[in-house]
Design an enzyme around this catalytic site. Structure first.
Site, mmCIF file in Angstrom:
data_model
loop_
_atom_site.group_PDB
_atom_site.id
_atom_site.type_symbol
_atom_site.label_atom_id
_atom_site.label_comp_id
_atom_site.label_asym_id
_atom_site.label_seq_id
_atom_site.Cartn_x
_atom_site.Cartn_y
_atom_site.Cartn_z
ATOM 1 N N LYS A 177 0.988 -1.099 -0.026
ATOM 2 C CA LYS A 177 -0.090 0.123 0.013
ATOM 3 C C LYS A 177 1.028 1.046 0.028
ATOM 4 O O LYS A 177 1.573 1.433 0.960
ATOM 5 C CB LYS A 177 -0.918 0.139 1.369
ATOM 6 C CG LYS A 177 -2.054 1.207 1.143
ATOM 7 C CD LYS A 177 -2.205 1.892 2.571
ATOM 8 C CE LYS A 177 -1.453 2.744 3.094
ATOM 9 N NZ LYS A 177 -1.511 3.904 2.326
ATOM 10 N N GLY A 228 7.524 5.320 7.333
ATOM 11 C CA GLY A 228 6.901 6.620 7.410
ATOM 12 C C GLY A 228 7.206 7.508 8.769
ATOM 13 O O GLY A 228 8.275 7.137 9.093
ATOM 14 N N SER A 229 6.339 8.266 9.114
ATOM 15 C CA SER A 229 6.511 9.191 10.128
ATOM 16 C C SER A 229 6.437 8.291 11.529
ATOM 17 O O SER A 229 5.813 7.338 11.519
ATOM 18 C CB SER A 229 5.538 10.394 10.282
ATOM 19 O OG SER A 229 4.252 9.761 10.392
ATOM 20 N N THR A 230 7.135 9.100 12.425
ATOM 21 C CA THR A 230 6.869 8.316 13.958
ATOM 22 C C THR A 230 5.712 8.246 14.238
ATOM 23 O O THR A 230 5.307 7.386 15.020
ATOM 24 C CB THR A 230 8.072 8.969 14.759
ATOM 25 O OG1 THR A 230 9.124 8.804 14.154
ATOM 26 C CG2 THR A 230 7.992 8.672 16.053
ATOM 27 N N THR A 232 2.753 8.164 12.694
ATOM 28 C CA THR A 232 1.969 6.992 12.352
ATOM 29 C C THR A 232 2.636 5.724 12.606
ATOM 30 O O THR A 232 1.831 4.700 12.905
ATOM 31 C CB THR A 232 2.061 7.102 10.804
ATOM 32 O OG1 THR A 232 1.484 8.251 10.234
ATOM 33 C CG2 THR A 232 1.009 6.265 10.086
ATOM 34 N N GLY A 233 3.747 5.648 13.022
ATOM 35 C CA GLY A 233 4.402 4.399 13.439
ATOM 36 C C GLY A 233 3.934 3.988 14.650
ATOM 37 O O GLY A 233 3.922 2.857 15.021
ATOM 38 N N GLU A 250 10.621 1.712 10.153
ATOM 39 C CA GLU A 250 11.487 2.704 9.690
ATOM 40 C C GLU A 250 11.017 4.153 9.694
ATOM 41 O O GLU A 250 10.115 4.409 8.754
ATOM 42 C CB GLU A 250 12.108 2.436 8.424
ATOM 43 C CG GLU A 250 12.685 1.034 8.175
ATOM 44 C CD GLU A 250 14.223 0.794 8.856
ATOM 45 O OE1 GLU A 250 14.373 2.062 9.314
ATOM 46 O OE2 GLU A 250 14.461 -0.115 9.018
ATOM 47 N N CYS A 284 14.686 10.187 4.657
ATOM 48 C CA CYS A 284 14.741 9.841 6.255
ATOM 49 C C CYS A 284 16.071 10.386 6.870
ATOM 50 O O CYS A 284 16.419 10.721 7.767
ATOM 51 C CB CYS A 284 14.174 8.650 6.550
ATOM 52 S SG CYS A 284 14.901 7.389 5.460
ATOM 53 N N GLU A 380 11.740 17.488 12.895
ATOM 54 C CA GLU A 380 12.310 16.751 11.658
ATOM 55 C C GLU A 380 11.801 17.751 10.543
ATOM 56 O O GLU A 380 10.466 17.591 10.220
ATOM 57 C CB GLU A 380 11.914 15.280 11.266
ATOM 58 C CG GLU A 380 12.343 14.713 10.059
ATOM 59 C CD GLU A 380 11.610 13.337 9.535
ATOM 60 O OE1 GLU A 380 10.615 13.110 9.862
ATOM 61 O OE2 GLU A 380 12.655 12.611 9.025
HETATM 62 P P1 NAD Z 1 3.301 8.873 6.873
HETATM 63 O O1 NAD Z 1 3.416 8.244 8.151
HETATM 64 O O2 NAD Z 1 2.334 10.036 6.946
HETATM 65 O O3 NAD Z 1 2.807 7.860 5.964
HETATM 66 C C1 NAD Z 1 3.380 6.794 5.610
HETATM 67 C C2 NAD Z 1 2.394 5.584 5.138
HETATM 68 O O4 NAD Z 1 1.465 5.144 6.129
HETATM 69 C C3 NAD Z 1 1.433 6.108 3.983
HETATM 70 O O5 NAD Z 1 1.332 4.985 3.065
HETATM 71 C C4 NAD Z 1 0.177 6.131 4.740
HETATM 72 O O6 NAD Z 1 -0.965 6.294 3.821
HETATM 73 C C5 NAD Z 1 0.224 5.126 5.589
HETATM 74 N N1 NAD Z 1 -0.685 5.451 6.985
HETATM 75 C C6 NAD Z 1 -1.206 6.625 7.050
HETATM 76 N N2 NAD Z 1 -2.114 6.403 8.318
HETATM 77 C C7 NAD Z 1 -1.890 5.064 8.667
HETATM 78 C C8 NAD Z 1 -2.104 4.318 9.845
HETATM 79 N N3 NAD Z 1 -3.025 4.673 10.674
HETATM 80 N N4 NAD Z 1 -1.648 2.993 9.797
HETATM 81 C C9 NAD Z 1 -1.140 2.566 8.970
HETATM 82 N N5 NAD Z 1 -0.749 3.065 7.879
HETATM 83 C C10 NAD Z 1 -1.058 4.484 7.777
HETATM 84 O O7 NAD Z 1 4.722 9.391 6.313
HETATM 85 P P2 NAD Z 1 5.099 10.031 5.056
HETATM 86 O O8 NAD Z 1 4.535 11.735 5.313
HETATM 87 O O9 NAD Z 1 4.420 9.523 3.730
HETATM 88 O O10 NAD Z 1 6.569 9.964 4.792
HETATM 89 C C11 NAD Z 1 7.492 10.904 5.688
HETATM 90 C C12 NAD Z 1 7.827 10.360 6.729
HETATM 91 O O11 NAD Z 1 8.734 9.105 6.462
HETATM 92 C C13 NAD Z 1 8.997 11.087 7.410
HETATM 93 O O12 NAD Z 1 9.063 11.114 8.607
HETATM 94 C C14 NAD Z 1 10.652 10.544 7.199
HETATM 95 O O13 NAD Z 1 11.383 10.662 7.952
HETATM 96 C C15 NAD Z 1 9.846 8.980 7.199
HETATM 97 N N6 NAD Z 1 10.719 8.348 6.389
HETATM 98 C C16 NAD Z 1 11.663 7.112 6.999
HETATM 99 C C17 NAD Z 1 12.401 6.370 6.245
HETATM 100 C C18 NAD Z 1 13.179 5.245 6.948
HETATM 101 O O14 NAD Z 1 13.785 4.565 6.367
HETATM 102 N N7 NAD Z 1 13.511 5.371 8.361
HETATM 103 C C19 NAD Z 1 12.296 6.417 4.946
HETATM 104 C C20 NAD Z 1 11.490 7.275 4.261
HETATM 105 C C21 NAD Z 1 10.932 8.002 4.980
#
Ligand code: NAD
Length: 476
Positions: A177, A228-230, A232-233, A250, A284, A380
């Site tokens: 996804k 993704g973001s912390t 959402t993580g 990640e 990231c 960040e």
């Molecule tokens: P995000 O957390 O907004 O979204 C990431 C993904 O999660 C998307 O596909 C989104 O649709 C999905 N999502 C949203 N809500 C969710 C939920 N409740 N449950 C499960 N999935 C959900 O992140 P973003 O804005 O797309 O990306 C930017 C962030 O990603 C930055 O903080 C960046 O540092 C981080 N990032 C980390 C790495 C790494 O390897 N550590 C690499 C790239 C980006």
């Protein structure tokens, strides 16, 4: 470079569910961040389609897991070849939805296919844990089941294949996804998967930011590979708790670059600039806080300001553009607010001017003289804005670097490898690069400490995260 640009049609894109390329229950417009025009109407799955995708992956799992690893590897190698063969079509699409310059899009696709080949070359051998006259104990690696691969918008294709490849090699089946603002290239890679893998082994759905939670809570999903973001993580982790899913998270970073007093400002500035600004800072592992020794601080700031002013920002499809726009309006507004906070608390020495006209553009911006409490230092930024911070004692710079809640990566820059290594040993991060940045070969794992997540991607360790270690303890 041979970029083929064809006008996109609604209907050019399909979800992949159970081996069939299907329309979504509805559509969602994908916006080109350079023009703010619609790139294409993307199929949007509903909850029923997300559940169908999981059911298809579950049904495909036993047969896929039973195939010899070498056969799974061979199909993954075909996927790498297929991406290479379609790169001239995929790269302009990636630029249009993500914003990165065409060269960066070609590079992303090249890294994606190299990562597939590098990861697929790995193996999962049976390990002998103990061998005595009475017993033989071995550890085998079994697949987990259905993996949900959830990806962000900064490197959609690299992030996808870095999860898909180890998951499939280990014998799992997958539901991918992508982020709702960058689903198109991922769906095209899904089409390639449809030609290569048996039905249900790979499924790709797209959403409007509403199906991630469906996958993370689904009882038939065994593992979530999330980038993704912390913020959402944390939700992913909470949602996975009731069924104790395996997780790789990640997440965000606020990486420090520590510049020692022995470097040449002219030599170091372009390296730091690249480390902070590549992909318009939407990395990231970008250098997000630059600590420079006071003896060279002014000279480094002046060199960085020259580079930022000269940088060519624009539509990634245009010749000579080095930096594209921010990927989406929300991120654009966030970075602009961080710049305004920086203007109030420090000195903007290059960039920082508002952009007129369409597109989410921000000229690379350099800020000096900020306190560590400024938003640009403690949050960040994920954009092309670089805080340059002064230090006098190296120990203080290390302590300041370590105050972050994040611990993804860091860089150390010095003419003395020994001094740099000492600093690296004291930094609380998952990766430290010395005199280089973003060297991420497929055989070398990376991951974060603290709130940058846990688990690793890439390398043997990254592959093993898609497996269960199973012990077989045999009497002799
Ligand atoms: P995000 O957390 O907004 O979204 C990431 C993904 O999660 C998307 O596909 C989104 O649709 C999905 N999502 C949203 N809500 C969710 C939920 N409740 N449950 C499960 N999935 C959900 O992140 P973003 O804005 O797309 O990306 C930017 C962030 O990603 C930055 O903080 C960046 O540092 C981080 N990032 C980390 C790495 C790494 O390897 N550590 C690499 C790239 C980006």
């Amino acid at each position: 470079m041979n970029a083929q640009l064809k006008p996109l049609q609604t209907g050019d894109f399909r979800l992949l569910i159970g081996g069939r390329l299907v329309p979504g229950a509805s559509t969602i417009d994908v916006i080109n961040p350079a023009t703010e025009q619609v790139v294409a109407a993307c199929p949007r799955a509903d909850v029923a389609q997300a559940n169908e995708a999981v059911a298809a992956a579950k049904a495909a799992f036993p047969a896929w897991a039973a195939r010899p690893l070498a056969e799974r590897r061979a199909l993954l190698m075909k996927l790498a070849d297929a991406i290479d063969a379609r790169v001239a079509e995929l790269a302009p699409l990636l630029t249009q939805e993500q914003g990165k310059p065409l060269g960066g899009a070609f590079f992303e696709l090249m890294v994606a296919s190299a990562n597939i080949r590098g990861i697929a070359a790995l193996d999962l051998p049976v390990a002998t844990v103990k061998e005595t006259a009475e017993a033989r104990v071995v550890r085998v690696r079994s697949p987990l089941g259905v993996v949900a691969a959830i990806t962000p918008w900064n490197f959609p294709v690299i992030m996808m294949v870095t999860k898909l490849t180890p998951a499939l090699l280990a014998g799992n089946t997958v539901v991918v996804k992508p982020a709702p603002t960058t689903p198109l290239t991922t769906l095209k890679v899904g089409e390639l998967c449809a030609e290569i893998f048996p039905p249900g082994v790979v499924n790709v759905i797209a959403d409007a930011n509403d199906l991630g939670g469906v996958l993370t809570a689904h009882p038939d999903v065994a593992k979530i590979a999330f980038t993704g973001s912390t913020a959402t993580g944390r939700k992913v982790m909470a949602s996975a708790a009731p069924t104790l899913k395996r997780l790789t998270l990640e997440l965000g970073g606020n990486d420090a670059a520590i510049v020692l007093d022995d470097v040449d400002p002219k030599d170091i500035a372009p390296k730091l600039f690249f480390a902070a600004m590549v992909n318009s800072g939407q990395v990231c592992l970008a250098a997000k806080r630059i600590f420079v020794h006071e003896s060279i601080y002014d000279a480094v700031c002046a060199e960085l300001a020259k580079l930022a002013t000269a940088a060519k920002v624009g539509n990634g499809l245009d010749e000579g553009v080095e930096f594209g726009p921010l990927q989406n309006r929300m991120q654009f507004e966030k970075v602009k607010a961080i710049i305004e906070d920086a203007r109030a608390h420090g000195k903007i020495i290059a960039g920082g001017q508002p952009h007129q006209g369409p597109g989410f553009f921000i000229q690379p911006t350099i800020v000096s003289g900020l306190p560590d409490s400024a938003r640009l230092v403690c949050e960040e930024q994920f954009g092309p804005v670089m805080p340059v911070l002064k230090y006098s004692k190296l120990e203080d710079a290390i302590a300041r670097a370590n105050t972050s809640e994040y611990g993804l990566g860091a860089t150390v820059w010095s003419k003395s490898p020994e001094r740099a290594y000492e600093v690296a040993m004291k930094l609380d991060t998952g990766t430290v690069w010395i005199n280089k940045h973003l060297d991420l070969p497929p055989g070398v794992p990376y991951g974060g400490t603290k709130q940058s997540g846990y688990g690793v991607e890439l390398g043997q360790h990254g592959l093993e995260e898609f497996t269960q270690a199973k012990i077989i303890n045999m009497a002799k």
